[in-house]
Enzyme design. Structure first.
Site, mmCIF file in Angstrom:
data_model
loop_
_atom_site.group_PDB
_atom_site.id
_atom_site.type_symbol
_atom_site.label_atom_id
_atom_site.label_comp_id
_atom_site.label_asym_id
_atom_site.label_seq_id
_atom_site.Cartn_x
_atom_site.Cartn_y
_atom_site.Cartn_z
ATOM 1 N N ASP A 21 2.999 38.303 64.668
ATOM 2 C CA ASP A 21 3.376 39.261 65.705
ATOM 3 C C ASP A 21 4.804 39.009 66.179
ATOM 4 O O ASP A 21 5.207 37.861 66.359
ATOM 5 C CB ASP A 21 2.391 39.072 66.878
ATOM 6 C CG ASP A 21 2.473 40.180 67.893
ATOM 7 O OD1 ASP A 21 2.247 41.346 67.521
ATOM 8 O OD2 ASP A 21 2.749 39.888 69.077
ATOM 9 N N ASP A 26 -4.097 37.377 62.770
ATOM 10 C CA ASP A 26 -2.893 37.740 63.513
ATOM 11 C C ASP A 26 -2.401 36.497 64.257
ATOM 12 O O ASP A 26 -3.209 35.806 64.883
ATOM 13 C CB ASP A 26 -3.247 38.854 64.512
ATOM 14 C CG ASP A 26 -2.166 39.899 64.623
ATOM 15 O OD1 ASP A 26 -1.026 39.525 64.930
ATOM 16 O OD2 ASP A 26 -2.468 41.097 64.418
ATOM 17 N N GLU A 63 6.145 40.805 61.675
ATOM 18 C CA GLU A 63 6.455 42.113 62.283
ATOM 19 C C GLU A 63 7.888 42.053 62.809
ATOM 20 O O GLU A 63 8.210 41.190 63.617
ATOM 21 C CB GLU A 63 5.481 42.382 63.434
ATOM 22 C CG GLU A 63 5.631 43.784 63.979
ATOM 23 C CD GLU A 63 5.173 43.896 65.420
ATOM 24 O OE1 GLU A 63 4.829 45.001 65.836
ATOM 25 O OE2 GLU A 63 5.186 42.890 66.142
ATOM 26 N N HIS A 95 -2.181 49.630 64.044
ATOM 27 C CA HIS A 95 -2.827 49.799 65.359
ATOM 28 C C HIS A 95 -1.862 50.188 66.461
ATOM 29 O O HIS A 95 -2.298 50.422 67.585
ATOM 30 C CB HIS A 95 -3.535 48.490 65.725
ATOM 31 C CG HIS A 95 -2.541 47.377 65.946
ATOM 32 N ND1 HIS A 95 -1.798 46.846 64.902
ATOM 33 C CD2 HIS A 95 -2.125 46.737 67.065
ATOM 34 C CE1 HIS A 95 -0.981 45.920 65.391
ATOM 35 N NE2 HIS A 95 -1.162 45.836 66.709
ATOM 36 N N ASP A 96 -0.561 50.217 66.187
ATOM 37 C CA ASP A 96 0.439 50.619 67.191
ATOM 38 C C ASP A 96 0.971 52.021 66.936
ATOM 39 O O ASP A 96 1.916 52.451 67.609
ATOM 40 C CB ASP A 96 1.642 49.663 67.155
ATOM 41 C CG ASP A 96 1.320 48.271 67.669
ATOM 42 O OD1 ASP A 96 0.368 48.122 68.453
ATOM 43 O OD2 ASP A 96 2.039 47.334 67.279
HETATM 44 O O1 ISL Z 1 4.356 49.677 70.080
HETATM 45 C C1 ISL Z 1 5.275 49.233 70.708
HETATM 46 C C2 ISL Z 1 5.497 49.585 72.132
HETATM 47 O O2 ISL Z 1 5.653 50.969 72.220
HETATM 48 C C3 ISL Z 1 6.147 48.264 70.076
HETATM 49 O O3 ISL Z 1 7.325 48.029 70.731
HETATM 50 C C4 ISL Z 1 5.340 46.989 69.983
HETATM 51 O O4 ISL Z 1 5.110 46.495 71.244
HETATM 52 C C5 ISL Z 1 6.044 45.967 69.137
HETATM 53 O O5 ISL Z 1 6.052 46.507 67.864
HETATM 54 C C6 ISL Z 1 5.278 44.642 69.125
HETATM 55 O O6 ISL Z 1 3.949 44.848 68.719
HETATM 56 C C7 ISL Z 1 3.083 43.761 68.644
HETATM 57 O O7 ISL Z 1 3.134 42.930 69.778
HETATM 58 C C8 ISL Z 1 2.714 43.520 71.003
HETATM 59 C C9 ISL Z 1 1.373 44.220 70.878
HETATM 60 O O8 ISL Z 1 1.172 45.031 72.010
HETATM 61 C C10 ISL Z 1 1.281 45.080 69.635
HETATM 62 O O9 ISL Z 1 -0.006 45.616 69.500
HETATM 63 C C11 ISL Z 1 1.664 44.229 68.476
HETATM 64 O O10 ISL Z 1 1.533 44.895 67.249
HETATM 65 C C12 ISL Z 1 2.642 42.398 71.998
HETATM 66 O O11 ISL Z 1 1.932 41.307 71.456
#
Ligand code: ISL
Ligand code: CA
Length: 587
Positions: free
Chosen positions: A207, A99, A268, A346-347
């Site tokens: 990311d 990542d 992403e 994971h989100d």
């Molecule tokens: O899941 C979200 C908040 O509700 C999304 O807005 C998310 O923050 C966004 O997709 C970015 O995600 C990535 O970067 C974030 C991290 O928290 C997430 O786990 C990651 O996938 C910050 O680095």
């Protein structure tokens, strides 16, 4: 014709280190744990793994707040363990992606410590510092603009010693880097990318790939939520003007190590619904990213500006299918773009709990959703636990089981902003039960042993193990042939066997109005797939089926029920037909 690059037909397995496998009984998954499961991962039939951040971090956002790109979070292991993981993957013919989190660092990163130490520090400009504004009426100090952080509150934090604000699009412990400064970028490339490319990784999941180029006048966002002083501003800070330049630089770094372009980037791409905007990132000619994660599907039934601002389970099949179709048009043959297919990461909450039925129809619906995603074009991503049909945490669990910064902040915000209104709090809990990021972060269910085999029986896992681990686990499903796990393996197998229709076919939604059954075709050269998926518990006739198969030779490649292949679809039944389109039409 150039050979298809490895990653287009690939299936990639995503690993969340904290929750995959604990090897030393401290309740936290780790790198030796991942290494011990590589044979299992290989047995699935995937081509690569993506490992979520394992870097050193104070863990305010589960490692997406990195304090040292060149070190490993001690509970996960050491750099040598990552080297062993890379070697272990390569020995099995698996590739490995790490990542790349470079929009922000942790506030504990040495660069930020220097940056905040004084206004004249040479690294001051490595982050985004701005003076306050003052309310003309009250003369109160205010943040430089009204942007809202993704995790609630202002996107600016006040630094008392140096009397300025710094920008954090995520938590205050995640200050945004200043990409306008070339020295910052060079340091990032060297530390976050080259250190690991030198160790042989095969690419990065990138990311928040579209947030590095911010509008330098930092304008206020339009007021969409008058009840809140801070406004969602993604439309302003995503996809800024210098993104192409920055991604070109990133590619130059990759090419230095992998001149033939076989190291990949999966970006992403939040807040980018328009196809033309996506295409600028993934067009082969533009040479920016190998592919992206679009949010169309996973945003289904989420609140527009706030994920939890929703009424659970009010999605419709016509909405979901429109989202599926939107991502698939990137690969409709009219562009040189490429994208991904995924339902979980994971989100996100678990797909069975969102679009399937975790109760009586758990197994059928898990298989039906597997058929959906495995039939889509693009590179397939499978998230740990999805292959065994893991479900959301039970609704009866106390809200204290939610650990994610997004969940915790949201719940506290509702408590404070409604003065503990019981109805508002109950709604907030229901929204968390439905969509929290925590659901994906429950420990992997390996067996029916105590703690699901994730950690030692006496250990306390960092997140509670799901109540259903005795019924839903890898061991049980390995022994049972018609399990969700066995089904996934079969799907990954046929996807490999017929890449032209599965990974690269042209998607056509057959009946966009249908609210019960999703019927689509995938057109390849000389063959096509017809996919019929029942999203409900009623038995449904598929009117179009006869026409779609008529006069052609066809067979059911995969299905989650027994049958001759023409009967009406039973509850959550799905079928994938392989059709030979060259067969002469019989009158
Ligand atoms: O899941 C979200 C908040 O509700 C999304 O807005 C998310 O923050 C966004 O997709 C970015 O995600 C990535 O970067 C974030 C991290 O928290 C997430 O786990 C990651 O996938 C910050 O680095
Ligand atoms: Ca451990």
């Amino acid at each position: 014709m150039a050979p298809t690059p490895w990653w287009k037909n690939a299936s990639i397995y995503q690993i969340y280190p904290a929750s995959f496998q604990d090897s030393n009984g401290d309740g936290i998954g780790d790198l030796p744990g991942i290494i011990s499961r590589l044979d299992y991962i290989q047995s699935l039939g995937v081509d690569a793994i993506w490992v979520c951040p394992m870097y050193d971090s104070p863990q305010y956002d589960m490692g997406y707040d990195i304090s040292d790109y060149e070190a490993v979070y001690a509970p996960y292991g050491k750099v040598a363990d990552v080297e062993a993981l890379i070697a272990g993957c390569h020995a099995r013919g698996l590739r490995i992606l790490l990542d790349l989190v470079i929009n922000h660092t942790s506030h504990e990163h040495a660069w930020f410590r220097a940056s905040r130490s004084s206004r004249t520090d040479p690294k001051r400009d490595w982050y985004i510092w701005r003076p306050p504004r003052y309310d003309p009426a009250t003369r109160q100090r205010q943040p430089p603009n009204n942007w809202r952080s993704f995790f609630g509150g202002s996107a600016w934090a006040w630094d008392e010693p140096t009397q300025e604000y710094y920008l954090h699009l995520f938590a205050p412990q995640q200050p945004d880097l200043n990409w306008e400064n070339p020295a910052t970028r060079q340091a990032l490339y060297a530390s976050a990318m080259e250190f690991w490319l030198q160790r042989g990784i095969d690419g990065f999941r990138v990311d928040t790939v579209n947030m590095y180029s911010k509008p330098q006048d930092f304008p206020d966002a339009p007021i969409l939520d008058p009840s809140n002083p801070y406004q969602p501003a993604a439309s302003l800070f995503c996809n800024g003007p210098r993104m192409p330049e920055f991604l070109t630089e990133i590619n130059q770094v990759l090419r230095k190590y992998r001149p033939h372009g076989d190291a990949i980037t999966v970006g992403e791409l939040p807040a980018t619904p328009d196809r033309s905007d996506v295409l600028r990132y993934v067009s082969a000619a533009a040479n920016q990213l190998s592919m992206v994660f679009q949010f169309d599907i996973v945003d289904c039934n989420m609140g527009a500006d706030l994920r939890f601002n929703t009424v659970p389970h009010t999605w419709t099949l016509s909405d979901l299918r429109a989202r599926v179709a939107a991502t698939q048009t990137l690969m409709d043959g009219s562009t040189d773009g490429w994208s991904t297919a995924f339902l979980e990461n994971h989100d996100q909450a678990r797909c069975v709990s969102r679009w399937g039925s975790p109760g009586k129809h758990w197994e059928k619906s898990a298989k039906m959703l597997a058929m959906l995603v495995a039939s889509l074009s693009g590179t397939l991503f499978l998230y740990q636990g999805q292959e065994i049909g893991m479900t959301n945490a039970p609704n009866h669990w106390d809200v204290g089981e939610y650990k994610d910064v997004d969940s915790v902040n949201y719940y506290r915000y509702v408590q404070e902003s409604t003065d503990n209104d019981p109805v508002a709090i109950q709604n907030a809990k229901q929204a968390l039960d439905y969509l929290a990021r925590d659901h994906a972060r429950l420990p992997m269910q390996w067996s029916a042993a105590p703690q699901a085999g994730f950690t030692d029986a006496e250990a306390k896992p960092w997140m509670r193990v799901h109540d259903n681990f005795k019924e839903v686990n890898v061991k049980g499903q390995t022994d049972q042939e018609d399990s969700v796990l066995g089904f996934w393996k079969a799907l990954l197998g046929v996807r490999k066997q017929f890449p032209g229709v599965f990974a690269a076919g042209v998607y056509r939604d057959v009946d966009p109005e249908n609210e019960e059954v999703l019927v689509f075709e995938k057109l390849g050269r000389g063959e096509k797939l017809v996919v019929t998926l029942n999203f409900g518990t009623e038995v449904r006739e598929v009117q179009e089926l006869e026409g779609l198969l008529k006069g052609k030779s066809w067979r059911v490649l995969v299905g989650n029920y027994e049958g001759d292949g023409m009967e009406a679809l039973r509850p959550y039944e799905g079928r994938i037909y392989l059709v030979d389109v060259e067969t002469a039409t019989v009158a």
